[in-house]
Design a protein around this motif. Structure first.
Motif, PDB file in Angstrom:
ATOM      1  N   GLY A   2      46.971  49.406  40.273  1.00  0.00           N
ATOM      2  CA  GLY A   2      47.641  50.149  42.393  1.00  0.00           C
ATOM      3  C   GLY A   2      45.813  50.518  41.836  1.00  0.00           C
ATOM      4  N   ASN A   3      45.345  50.153  41.222  1.00  0.00           N
ATOM      5  CA  ASN A   3      43.850  50.728  41.346  1.00  0.00           C
ATOM      6  C   ASN A   3      43.410  50.169  42.244  1.00  0.00           C
ATOM      7  OD1 ASN A   3      44.790  53.260  40.183  1.00  0.00           O
ATOM      8  ND2 ASN A   3      44.400  52.355  38.197  1.00  0.00           N
ATOM      9  N   GLY A  45      50.102  43.113  36.951  1.00  0.00           N
ATOM     10  CA  GLY A  45      48.851  42.127  36.472  1.00  0.00           C
ATOM     11  C   GLY A  45      49.041  41.627  37.805  1.00  0.00           C
ATOM     12  N   ALA A  46      47.830  40.782  37.879  1.00  0.00           N
ATOM     13  CA  ALA A  46      47.889  39.909  38.795  1.00  0.00           C
ATOM     14  C   ALA A  46      48.705  38.126  38.736  1.00  0.00           C
ATOM     15  CB  ALA A  46      46.677  39.890  39.083  1.00  0.00           C
ATOM     16  N   TYR A  47      49.271  38.006  39.727  1.00  0.00           N
ATOM     17  CA  TYR A  47      50.678  36.876  39.638  1.00  0.00           C
ATOM     18  C   TYR A  47      49.651  35.398  40.730  1.00  0.00           C
ATOM     19  CZ  TYR A  47      52.981  38.889  35.808  1.00  0.00           C
ATOM     20  OH  TYR A  47      52.788  39.536  35.033  1.00  0.00           O
ATOM     21  N   PHE A  48      49.014  34.472  40.473  1.00  0.00           N
ATOM     22  CA  PHE A  48      49.406  33.803  41.799  1.00  0.00           C
ATOM     23  C   PHE A  48      50.953  32.241  41.455  1.00  0.00           C
ATOM     24  CE2 PHE A  48      45.379  34.741  39.913  1.00  0.00           C
ATOM     25  CZ  PHE A  48      44.936  34.380  41.553  1.00  0.00           C
ATOM     26  N   TRP A  49      51.099  31.900  42.703  1.00  0.00           N
ATOM     27  CA  TRP A  49      51.986  30.991  42.409  1.00  0.00           C
ATOM     28  C   TRP A  49      52.563  29.977  43.180  1.00  0.00           C
ATOM     29  CZ3 TRP A  49      57.149  30.121  45.665  1.00  0.00           C
ATOM     30  CH2 TRP A  49      56.394  30.752  47.058  1.00  0.00           C
ATOM     31  N   GLU A  72      35.881  42.972  44.916  1.00  0.00           N
ATOM     32  CA  GLU A  72      36.563  44.140  44.984  1.00  0.00           C
ATOM     33  C   GLU A  72      37.631  43.692  44.207  1.00  0.00           C
ATOM     34  OE1 GLU A  72      37.988  42.630  48.883  1.00  0.00           O
ATOM     35  OE2 GLU A  72      36.402  42.844  49.619  1.00  0.00           O
ATOM     36  N   ALA A  73      38.024  45.176  43.230  1.00  0.00           N
ATOM     37  CA  ALA A  73      38.640  45.322  42.046  1.00  0.00           C
ATOM     38  C   ALA A  73      40.115  45.619  41.986  1.00  0.00           C
ATOM     39  CB  ALA A  73      38.002  45.803  40.395  1.00  0.00           C
ATOM     40  N   SER A  74      41.079  45.006  42.066  1.00  0.00           N
ATOM     41  CA  SER A  74      41.907  45.699  41.838  1.00  0.00           C
ATOM     42  C   SER A  74      42.767  45.351  40.184  1.00  0.00           C
ATOM     43  CB  SER A  74      43.137  45.224  42.823  1.00  0.00           C
ATOM     44  OG  SER A  74      44.263  45.609  42.641  1.00  0.00           O
ATOM     45  N   PRO A 132      41.212  44.077  30.909  1.00  0.00           N
ATOM     46  CA  PRO A 132      42.632  43.091  31.363  1.00  0.00           C
ATOM     47  C   PRO A 132      43.302  43.316  31.905  1.00  0.00           C
ATOM     48  CG  PRO A 132      42.517  43.924  29.095  1.00  0.00           C
ATOM     49  CD  PRO A 132      41.575  45.253  30.303  1.00  0.00           C
ATOM     50  N   GLY A 133      43.352  41.740  32.826  1.00  0.00           N
ATOM     51  CA  GLY A 133      44.192  41.593  33.366  1.00  0.00           C
ATOM     52  C   GLY A 133      43.607  41.703  35.323  1.00  0.00           C
ATOM     53  N   THR A 134      42.318  42.858  35.588  1.00  0.00           N
ATOM     54  CA  THR A 134      42.329  42.923  37.018  1.00  0.00           C
ATOM     55  C   THR A 134      41.709  41.603  37.779  1.00  0.00           C
ATOM     56  OG1 THR A 134      41.351  45.360  35.667  1.00  0.00           O
ATOM     57  CG2 THR A 134      40.519  44.467  37.581  1.00  0.00           C
TER      58      THR A 134
END
Length: 363
Positions: free
Chosen positions: A350-351, A250-254, A344-346, A309-311
């Motif tokens: 990894g797609n 998934g995508a994360y922020f820190w 732009e979608a990821s 979900p999570g994209t």
């Protein structure tokens, strides 16, 4: 020349949930670029809200999430040589940056316990906690501060003071700078291990000024770090690194902040984003449906759609992650004349994919 109010303070930019309460009618208005702010109007940001506002004297205020400010005055003479700007920070945090100004320009920031005269070419922030404590940070320039008892204090760039619940202003101490994140880099992609999760080493640099005693690091699925999106919260870290384990795709922020022995905390670092993806992922398409651009007014649109979900999504410099049901929305500002934007979608595998959305001002 007589002083007269301008058409009103204006939102330069905003994101998330930002609301305006009209002074005269108490009407609640959702922020957009056409909304003008008049004396007495209240600006409220929710947990995912942030706003940048232009004032009559050319100064800029930035309202952080979970904050409430009141525009007390916003007037300027017709020749622009005299102005009177007065903003109240009722709760949360607000940053102010002023332009060069003459002695006839008055820029005041008020809090429940202090009143502060802001000089020209000054950058400072004012915080009011739910417990009633306050803090003033002066990055550059000068601030003349006074409490309700009439005690006065001159603050200069690099100063920090705290204001306790009784209104006493502490002696100035050296401002604790923000730690600098080093790793992972913004938008870096990391692979999961054999167990289906990743262990990510978070590293940062000590603040360039000030003496930190410890650090706090947070990892979240939301760039606003709303409570429901936080996956890791660690405090009292003495070293300049932390191992974030068991992170699923998934995508994360820190982000990171420092605390001094006096109790002073630095501002948070700007959030950095990293993506945990499955090893050997292909570069296939990311499914997308129900794409629409809703015109709000001015140059502001909301881009909405549905995906996995999570994209992770990016549009015109704005970012968001699709919710658990795959729904997302991103508020953007588009230059006049722009007819479409690119999403732009990821996804977590990894797609990557790009989608174009036409911009129309109908409806």
């Amino acid at each position: 020349m007589h002083s007269a109010p301008l058409a009103g303070a204006r939102f330069m930019s905003f994101e998330g949930d930002v609301r305006v309460v009209r002074a005269a009618t108490r009407q609640l208005v959702v922020a957009n670029s056409d909304v003008q702010l008049y004396p007495g109007d209240t600006v409220q940001t929710q947990a995912d809200g942030r706003a940048r506002i232009s004032m009559a004297d050319g100064s800029t205020v930035v309202v952080r999430p979970n904050s409430t400010i009141i525009i007390r005055d916003n007037a300027s003479a017709e020749d622009g040589k005299r102005s009177n700007v007065h903003v109240v920070v009722d709760s949360g945090q607000m940053l102010v940056r002023t332009q060069p100004q003459s002695e006839d320009n008055k820029n005041v920031v008020e809090t429940p316990k202090t009143q502060n005269q802001i000089s020209g070419q000054t950058a400072a922030s004012f915080g009011v906690s739910p417990e009633g404590n306050e803090e003033i940070r002066v990055d550059s320039g000068n601030v003349e501060s006074a409490n309700r008892a009439g005690e006065r204090l001159s603050l200069k760039g690099g100063d920090y003071v705290a204001v306790n619940q009784s209104g006493t202003i502490s002696k100035p101490e050296h401002l604790l700078d923000v730690p600098h994140p080093l790793q992972p880099h913004d938008l870096e992609k990391l692979s999961v291990g054999n167990g289906g999760s990743a262990s990510v080493a978070l590293r940062w640099q000590r603040p360039q000024s000030g003496a930190p005693s410890y650090y706090r690091v947070e990892v979240a699925t939301s760039p606003f770090f709303v409570p429901s999106g936080k996956v890791i919260e660690r405090d009292q870290l003495v070293e300049t690194q932390f191992n974030a384990s068991d992170l699923r795709p998934g995508a994360y922020f820190w982000r990171i902040r420092a605390t001094a022995s006096s109790g002073q905390t630095s501002d948070w670092s700007e959030p950095l984003k990293f993506i945990v993806a499955t090893q050997g992922a292909n570069t296939g398409a990311v499914p997308m449906s129900n794409l629409t651009a809703v015109y709000l007014g001015g140059n502001v649109y909301i881009i909405r759609g549905t995906t996995s979900p999570g994209t992770s999504l990016r549009v015109s410099g704005r970012e968001a992650a699709a919710a658990g049901d795959g729904v997302f929305q991103i508020q953007i500002s588009a230059p006049a004349g722009m007819r479409e934007v690119t999403i732009e979608a990821s996804d977590a595998q990894g797609n990557n994919a790009r989608y174009r959305v036409p911009l129309t001002r109908s409806g």
